[in-house]
Design a protein around this motif. Structure first.
Motif, short mmCIF file in Angstrom:
data_model
loop_
_atom_site.label_atom_id
_atom_site.label_comp_id
_atom_site.label_asym_id
_atom_site.label_seq_id
_atom_site.Cartn_x
_atom_site.Cartn_y
_atom_site.Cartn_z
N GLY A 49 0.84 -1.32 -0.16
CA GLY A 49 0.16 0.04 0.02
C GLY A 49 0.79 1.46 0.09
N LEU A 50 1.83 1.25 0.69
CA LEU A 50 2.96 2.60 0.96
C LEU A 50 3.33 2.66 -0.50
CD1 LEU A 50 3.56 4.82 2.74
CD2 LEU A 50 5.34 3.07 3.66
N LEU A 51 3.94 1.50 -1.12
CA LEU A 51 4.57 1.42 -2.44
C LEU A 51 3.66 1.95 -3.34
CD1 LEU A 51 7.23 1.13 -4.08
CD2 LEU A 51 6.35 -1.24 -4.25
N SER A 52 2.43 1.83 -3.42
CA SER A 52 1.31 2.21 -4.45
C SER A 52 1.18 3.68 -4.25
CB SER A 52 0.01 1.32 -4.27
OG SER A 52 0.32 -0.03 -4.49
N SER A 55 4.26 5.76 -5.31
CA SER A 55 4.38 5.76 -6.73
C SER A 55 3.10 6.59 -7.61
CB SER A 55 4.19 4.34 -7.17
OG SER A 55 3.19 3.85 -7.03
N THR A 56 2.14 6.63 -6.92
CA THR A 56 1.03 7.63 -7.45
C THR A 56 1.39 9.14 -7.21
OG1 THR A 56 -0.43 6.09 -6.94
CG2 THR A 56 -1.54 7.99 -7.08
N ILE A 57 2.01 9.23 -6.09
CA ILE A 57 2.30 10.70 -5.91
C ILE A 57 3.36 11.12 -6.67
CG2 ILE A 57 3.45 12.10 -4.02
CD1 ILE A 57 1.72 10.65 -1.92
N LEU A 58 4.29 10.15 -7.21
CA LEU A 58 5.48 10.50 -8.01
C LEU A 58 4.94 10.88 -9.49
CD1 LEU A 58 8.17 8.08 -6.80
CD2 LEU A 58 8.25 10.58 -6.55
N VAL A 59 4.01 9.93 -9.98
CA VAL A 59 3.58 10.07 -10.95
C VAL A 59 2.83 11.29 -11.42
CG1 VAL A 59 1.77 9.28 -12.77
CG2 VAL A 59 3.24 7.58 -11.83
N LEU A 60 2.01 11.88 -10.14
CA LEU A 60 0.96 12.97 -10.25
C LEU A 60 2.25 13.97 -10.22
CD1 LEU A 60 -1.91 12.09 -7.74
CD2 LEU A 60 -1.83 12.32 -10.31
N ALA A 61 3.04 14.07 -9.26
CA ALA A 61 4.14 15.46 -9.10
C ALA A 61 4.88 15.39 -10.53
CB ALA A 61 5.02 15.12 -8.14
N ILE A 62 5.16 14.44 -11.32
CA ILE A 62 6.02 14.53 -12.57
C ILE A 62 4.96 15.10 -13.85
CG2 ILE A 62 6.72 13.15 -14.44
CD1 ILE A 62 8.10 11.24 -12.26
N LEU A 63 3.71 14.41 -13.64
CA LEU A 63 2.81 15.25 -14.63
C LEU A 63 2.33 16.44 -14.52
CD1 LEU A 63 0.36 12.16 -15.08
CD2 LEU A 63 2.46 12.78 -16.59
N ALA A 64 2.38 16.79 -13.04
CA ALA A 64 2.29 18.33 -12.85
C ALA A 64 3.16 19.14 -13.29
CB ALA A 64 1.76 18.24 -11.16
N ALA A 65 4.46 18.90 -12.93
CA ALA A 65 5.53 19.75 -13.07
C ALA A 65 5.45 19.67 -14.82
CB ALA A 65 6.82 19.12 -12.81
N GLY A 66 5.40 18.65 -15.52
CA GLY A 66 5.36 18.71 -16.94
C GLY A 66 4.27 19.53 -17.57
N GLY A 67 3.27 19.15 -16.95
CA GLY A 67 1.96 19.99 -17.32
C GLY A 67 2.29 21.58 -17.11
N ALA A 68 2.79 21.69 -15.94
CA ALA A 68 3.17 23.35 -15.85
C ALA A 68 4.11 23.81 -16.81
CB ALA A 68 3.77 23.51 -14.55
N MET A 69 4.90 23.35 -17.03
CA MET A 69 6.01 23.63 -18.11
C MET A 69 5.19 23.88 -19.67
SD MET A 69 8.79 24.70 -18.93
CE MET A 69 10.01 24.31 -17.59
N VAL A 70 4.51 22.83 -19.79
CA VAL A 70 4.03 22.76 -21.10
C VAL A 70 2.76 24.03 -21.18
CG1 VAL A 70 2.31 21.76 -22.54
CG2 VAL A 70 3.99 20.35 -21.40
N TYR A 71 2.17 24.11 -19.99
CA TYR A 71 1.33 25.38 -20.10
C TYR A 71 1.87 26.62 -20.30
CZ TYR A 71 -2.24 28.60 -18.26
OH TYR A 71 -3.03 29.66 -18.01
N CYS A 459 7.96 5.41 -16.63
CA CYS A 459 9.09 4.75 -15.96
C CYS A 459 8.84 4.54 -14.64
CB CYS A 459 10.28 5.36 -16.35
SG CYS A 459 11.23 5.23 -18.03
N VAL A 460 8.16 5.31 -13.76
CA VAL A 460 7.97 5.19 -12.19
C VAL A 460 7.04 3.99 -12.35
CG1 VAL A 460 6.63 6.18 -10.42
CG2 VAL A 460 8.70 7.67 -11.61
N ILE A 461 5.97 4.07 -13.13
CA ILE A 461 4.97 2.92 -13.17
C ILE A 461 5.58 1.75 -13.26
CG2 ILE A 461 2.91 1.87 -14.01
CD1 ILE A 461 2.05 4.72 -14.73
N GLY A 462 6.53 1.55 -14.32
CA GLY A 462 7.16 0.53 -14.72
C GLY A 462 8.12 -0.14 -13.75
#
Length: 472
Positions: A49-52, A55-71, A459-462
């Protein structure tokens, strides 16, 4: 006692022993919802559970950072597109209006001295006024706020233009009829241009040019907020790898390492691009916008000096004050050209213009000397840079330009003006290329950062999936 019927004997089966049955039913519906947080907390206490969750937080943080840069990059690209398609063309129209009005006044005034070249002068004058009218239309269409100062300046020029044309038409008519009153109309028209129309055009160009500089400086500033988001995502990835190594007794997780590398590459790429854009933006302001403003101002000063020189000759009045004003103007133009030499990509044009400027100043001195001695024909020849021959009576006769067409103006003034026009056109083209390239660069950063962040999240999910399978 009345007998009990069978119906009444069975009523006990219909009685509600739990009057709060509906409430119990509601609690039954709510129990799963109330139980979900507790189940989640129990799941979070387990290693899977902690690992899940991490990893979910990491994915969201990465996508948020990329989304902010793209926006932010897309927003900057949109602003650059506005700068390229609206702000810079408006500044170009203002600059063209400023130059065209000055050229028209200079050509119209000088044409009074060229009695034999009225057709060529008329064509040049008509071309300048046509260019000015076109620039007015372009400037008007580029201004969104009708209550703005820019619109007021355009309307001021537009309202003064018919009066100027009327005065100049009267001056040209009387000049063809050899009526001395034509000089008076010419003076009135030139005064209207110098005191009303050109100052308004100068202010319009100054405002639009400053807007180009301000927007360019703003759009070259680094995107600090999106960059900080990428940095935060990288820090979270590093911390997660240390935690995962302690949890699984493995030093490296290929997926997390790959995600960190991709995010680092995205950070370096975006940071380098931001630094280069910021440096290039400052250099561009220094190398294009400001020299363009200064060259435009110098060219207008050249044309105004030519107009004043011609007016003094037409009026046959060249006193010390007018001569001193002309000399001061020549010195100021020369000093500005010398300062601009290191700022332009074609300094040889500056050298040519300065050499012609000194020759023009010498011709002007000869003109003044001849005019003060009463030799108007020789003074006119000196002003127009033409040859003079003597008739049998010793009087000067203007003899055209020698090898060239008498209608062609190859005077020192024309050389200076042509060099200024070529430099302005060259720098304007450089500015346009720089703005278009900045817009393309912003698009490349957007696409690359978007691709890198999506790959990093995958990659984080993998990297998380094999570790989860170990607990199942």
């Amino acid at each position: 006692m009345p007998p009990v019927t069978a119906f009444e004997a069975d009523r006990w089966m219909d009685s509600d022993e739990h009057p709060t049955g509906r409430g119990r039913s509601f609690r039954g519906l709510m129990n799963p919802a109330l139980e979900a947080p507790r189940r989640f907390l129990r799941f979070a206490r387990t290693s899977p559970g902690l690992l899940s969750i991490i990893s979910t937080i990491l994915v969201l943080a990465i996508l948020a950072a990329g989304g902010a840069m793209v926006y932010s990059s897309e927003n900057r690209q949109s602003q650059l597109n506005t700068l390229v398609t609206r702000t810079e063309p408006l500044s170009d129209a203002a600059q063209e209006l400023f130059n065209s009005l000055s050229v028209a006044d200079s050509v119209a005034t000088t044409s009074f001295l060229r009695k034999s070249t009225s057709d060529t002068a008329t064509k040049d004058y008509d071309a300048a006024m046509t260019s000015a009218s076109s620039a007015i239309i372009r400037a008007t269409s580029g201004i969104d706020d009708i209550e703005s100062r820019e619109m007021a300046l355009v309307l001021q020029i537009q309202n003064s233009l018919p009066d100027y044309l009327q005065l100049m038409s009267k001056a040209q008519t009387h000049d063809r009829l050899r009526n001395p009153v034509g000089a008076s109309y010419l003076t009135q028209a030139s005064t209207l241009m110098q005191n009303t129309m050109l100052p308004a055009a100068r202010e319009l160009y100054s405002r639009t040019s400053e807007e180009v500089s301000a927007q360019q400086a703003k759009l070259s500033a680094p995107l600090w907020f999106p960059l900080s988001g990428i940095v935060a995502a990288i820090i979270m990835l590093v911390i997660a790898q240390f935690w995962l190594a302690a949890l699984t007794n493995r030093r490296l997780n290929i997926g997390y390492v790959a995600a960190t590398g991709l995010m680092l590459f995205a950070l370096v790429w975006a940071s380098t691009s931001a630094a280069l854009t910021w440096h290039a933006g400052n250099q561009n302001v220094q190398g294009t916008v400001r020299p363009l403003e200064q060259l435009t101002a110098v060219r207008i000063s050249v044309q105004q000096s030519r107009t004043q020189e011609a007016l003094g000759l037409i009026q046959r009045d060249y006193g010390k004050d007018r001569q001193q004003k002309f000399s001061d103007s020549m010195a100021d133009i020369d000093s500005k050209l010398e300062a601009l030499r290191k700022q332009v990509s074609h300094p040889e044009r500056i050298d040519t213009a300065r050499e012609a400027l000194r020759s023009w100043d010498e011709s002007h001195a000869r003109m003044v000397s001849e005019l003060q001695n009463g030799r108007y024909t020789e003074a006119l020849a000196a002003a127009l840079d033409t040859k003079v021959k003597k008739d049998p009576n010793g009087k000067g006769i203007q003899d055209g330009r020698g090898p060239g067409d008498p209608g062609e103006d190859t005077s020192d003034y024309t050389i200076v003006d042509d060099e200024m026009q070529e430099l302005i056109s060259s720098i304007r083209a450089e500015l346009r290329d720089i703005l278009v390239e900045s817009r393309s660069a912003a698009g490349r950063v957007t696409n690359l950062v978007l691709a890198l962040t999506v790959l990093s999240a995958l990659c984080v999910i993998g990297g998380t999936r094999p570790r989860l399978q170990e607990f199942l």
